[in-house]
Design a protein around this motif. Sequence first.
Motif, PDB file in Angstrom:
ATOM      1  N   ASP A   1      10.377   2.103  -2.580  1.00  0.00           N
ATOM      2  CA  ASP A   1      10.593   1.616  -3.947  1.00  0.00           C
ATOM      3  C   ASP A   1       9.341   0.920  -4.488  1.00  0.00           C
ATOM      4  OD1 ASP A   1      10.525  -0.803  -2.756  1.00  0.00           O
ATOM      5  OD2 ASP A   1      12.555  -1.408  -3.310  1.00  0.00           O
ATOM      6  N   LYS A   2       9.496   0.211  -5.608  1.00  0.00           N
ATOM      7  CA  LYS A   2       8.319  -0.330  -6.297  1.00  0.00           C
ATOM      8  C   LYS A   2       7.578  -1.399  -5.497  1.00  0.00           C
ATOM      9  CE  LYS A   2      11.401  -3.384  -8.814  1.00  0.00           C
ATOM     10  NZ  LYS A   2      12.057  -3.670 -10.068  1.00  0.00           N
ATOM     11  N   LEU A   3       8.247  -1.955  -4.483  1.00  0.00           N
ATOM     12  CA  LEU A   3       7.570  -2.941  -3.648  1.00  0.00           C
ATOM     13  C   LEU A   3       7.234  -2.372  -2.276  1.00  0.00           C
ATOM     14  CD1 LEU A   3       9.700  -6.087  -4.530  1.00  0.00           C
ATOM     15  CD2 LEU A   3       7.403  -5.543  -5.329  1.00  0.00           C
TER      16      LEU A   3
ATOM     17  N   SER B   1       0.820  -1.216   0.000  1.00  0.00           N
ATOM     18  CA  SER B   1       0.000   0.000   0.000  1.00  0.00           C
ATOM     19  C   SER B   1       0.850   1.261   0.000  1.00  0.00           C
ATOM     20  CB  SER B   1      -0.921   0.005   1.221  1.00  0.00           C
ATOM     21  OG  SER B   1      -0.123  -0.065   2.378  1.00  0.00           O
ATOM     22  N   ALA B   2       2.184   1.109   0.160  1.00  0.00           N
ATOM     23  CA  ALA B   2       3.036   2.303   0.203  1.00  0.00           C
ATOM     24  C   ALA B   2       4.120   2.221  -0.854  1.00  0.00           C
ATOM     25  CB  ALA B   2       3.650   2.453   1.591  1.00  0.00           C
ATOM     26  N   ARG B   3       3.719   1.976  -2.116  1.00  0.00           N
ATOM     27  CA  ARG B   3       4.723   1.833  -3.164  1.00  0.00           C
ATOM     28  C   ARG B   3       5.109   3.174  -3.766  1.00  0.00           C
ATOM     29  NH1 ARG B   3       2.503  -2.575  -7.155  1.00  0.00           N
ATOM     30  NH2 ARG B   3       0.645  -1.299  -6.879  1.00  0.00           N
ATOM     31  N   ASN B   4       6.365   3.293  -4.177  1.00  0.00           N
ATOM     32  CA  ASN B   4       6.867   4.459  -4.913  1.00  0.00           C
ATOM     33  C   ASN B   4       6.514   5.789  -4.268  1.00  0.00           C
ATOM     34  OD1 ASN B   4       8.011   2.868  -6.956  1.00  0.00           O
ATOM     35  ND2 ASN B   4       6.014   2.633  -7.900  1.00  0.00           N
TER      36      ASN B   4
ATOM     37  N   PHE C   1      12.178   6.149 -15.820  1.00  0.00           N
ATOM     38  CA  PHE C   1      11.444   7.171 -16.561  1.00  0.00           C
ATOM     39  C   PHE C   1      10.214   7.668 -15.809  1.00  0.00           C
ATOM     40  CE2 PHE C   1      13.472   4.648 -20.040  1.00  0.00           C
ATOM     41  CZ  PHE C   1      14.463   5.573 -20.266  1.00  0.00           C
ATOM     42  N   THR C   2       9.676   6.817 -14.911  1.00  0.00           N
ATOM     43  CA  THR C   2       8.480   7.235 -14.187  1.00  0.00           C
ATOM     44  C   THR C   2       8.802   7.817 -12.807  1.00  0.00           C
ATOM     45  OG1 THR C   2       8.278   4.876 -13.795  1.00  0.00           O
ATOM     46  CG2 THR C   2       6.666   5.886 -15.250  1.00  0.00           C
ATOM     47  N   TYR C   3       9.752   7.185 -12.087  1.00  0.00           N
ATOM     48  CA  TYR C   3      10.108   7.701 -10.759  1.00  0.00           C
ATOM     49  C   TYR C   3      11.609   7.963 -10.680  1.00  0.00           C
ATOM     50  CZ  TYR C   3       5.501   6.007  -9.503  1.00  0.00           C
ATOM     51  OH  TYR C   3       4.165   5.789  -9.455  1.00  0.00           O
TER      52      TYR C   3
END
Lengths: 307, 308
Positions: free
Chosen positions: B93-95, B78-81, B272-274
């Motif tokens: 991070d992404k996980l 629930s707390a990604r990126n 490119f996104t984060y």
Amino acid sequence: MFKYILKRLGIGALTLFILTTITFFGVRAMPGDPFEQDNKRMTQQQYESLRAKYGLDKSLGEQYVIFLQNAVKGDFGESISKKNRQVSDVIWQEFQPTFKLGLVSFVVSMVLGVSLGIVGALTKKKWVNSLITLAATFGVSMPSYMFAMAAMVLFCVNLKWLPASGLDSPKHFILPVAALALSSLSMVTRLTRSSLRDEMNKDYITLARSKGLSEKLVTVKHGLKNALLPIITYAGPMLANSITGSMVIEALFSIHGLGKEFSTSITNRDYTLVMGVTMFFGALIIVMNLVSDITAAIVDPRIKFDK
Amino acid sequence: MSENLINYTDDMFEALDESEKNSEFIAMESKTFFQDAWSKFRKNKMAVAGLIFIVIMIIGSILVPMFSQFGYEEQNISARNLLPSLTHPFGTDKLGRDIFTRIFYGGRVSLSIGFATAFINLLIGIIYGGISGYIGGKLDMFMMRIVDIIYSVPTLLYVVLILMIFGNTLGSMMFAICLTSWVGMARQVRAQIMSLKEMEFSLAARVIGASDMRILLKHLVINAIGPIIVSLTMMVPSAIFMESSLSYVGIGLDPTIPSWGKLANDCRSLVFTYPVQIIWPMLAISLTCLSLNFIGDGLADAFDINRR
């Protein structure tokens, strides 16, 4: 001199032989074999016949002797993972982009590095010198792939000025070359700066000045000529490094070159291709070192061959 | 007559104040080699800043993973990126893993690779280069040929090969880096020993009957310690570089070990996104290597070594 070259070539051949031997047994000591991936789809018989086709059913010693016999004749066999392609063909084809990239970044770092080094050593403005020194230290301290990534975000994503992958046009070269040249450029700058600075403080420069020669003549004909000697010794290994070291950059910019080929051939356990690429890179480094040392000795008569 | 004589009594003499005792002594307080080097090193601001940064990184790598409220592998979908905030100073991070904790945990991996390989290289280099330089002759020729051969091997290729054979663990990574980089130290030590053993103090030690072992370790190696320490500081960043580039491409350490290279690799697909996520491992590696370079430069000045 002839004797020296002969001796060095002999040592080089010995090095290459040892390198080959270690690699030969090294790749075969890796867990798994080339046919692992399609092992489940094959019958035991098919598997055995495939192994026999590449001579892997023989004992290690026998395989080694056969390999050596063929290698001496310049035959490195057929690639295992790329069907029906000779290892030498694969190497030759994949080497082209790698070589172009390496050569361009070598030229860039030599030309730019020497010029920046000269400016840094001769400038009277203190801030110019500090700026160059600081930039060179940053260049040495930053991993090339991280620099490449930061540049990619800036120029390919935010500004959309440059393409992010491939090597199709001169524009494609800018980022990979910058990333590959970063550390060698910084090294050449540092080397030129300190070498020229040392040289300009020597007595013969004072003598040349007191003879009334113009400052330009003193710097270029006397100082620079001697200051560039250590850079010649550094140039050969540097060219070899920019060619062999492009593995990471090739992966990052999705360029199909020899560096990428090498890492995939190891993952695929492509024994013949690994052997071919290692020997090719090894020979390249040995020859570059030799060329560099000989050039330095020709340019600088103080270097004696009979060591 | 007797009146003219001065009557010396005890109260006319007074002990000189301790501070005036050596007031006419014209010499600096004698300093040991390391005290002298330290006083020069302290004046180099960049080098001191580098040293402070490295010490902070080492302490942080030890303490942060111990006291952080997040585990380095703890995922939180629930707390990604997330962007940097008070609970996650560097974001997630992404996980949904806390990047702050992961950076310092990665520091444990990367710094221990850097320092451990440098010290192993130091040990092998002193023994090998020392013996080769001290004994000289045929043995030296033979030992240096071996060094030449290892020197002309493409380092990166061999590290990859060794990792494949022995598995991609921390130990084999250190082994691989050491195997290819000890030769630099051995060459350096040998060159130092070769020139030092011709000096008078070495002859003097021999004349009074010191054993070879004692001359080599207590006289020669000790006198070569300056250049050796400087190249030691330069070896740490190159080992960190090597490991991080390999882990970044994905052929380095086991993917579950979060070295700095692996952390950069994690952000690769998200660059490119984060793009903010890539900044942290980048800063960690670059600043660490920059600090070590500054320390090396400072030490070279302090030990008064002519280095290029």
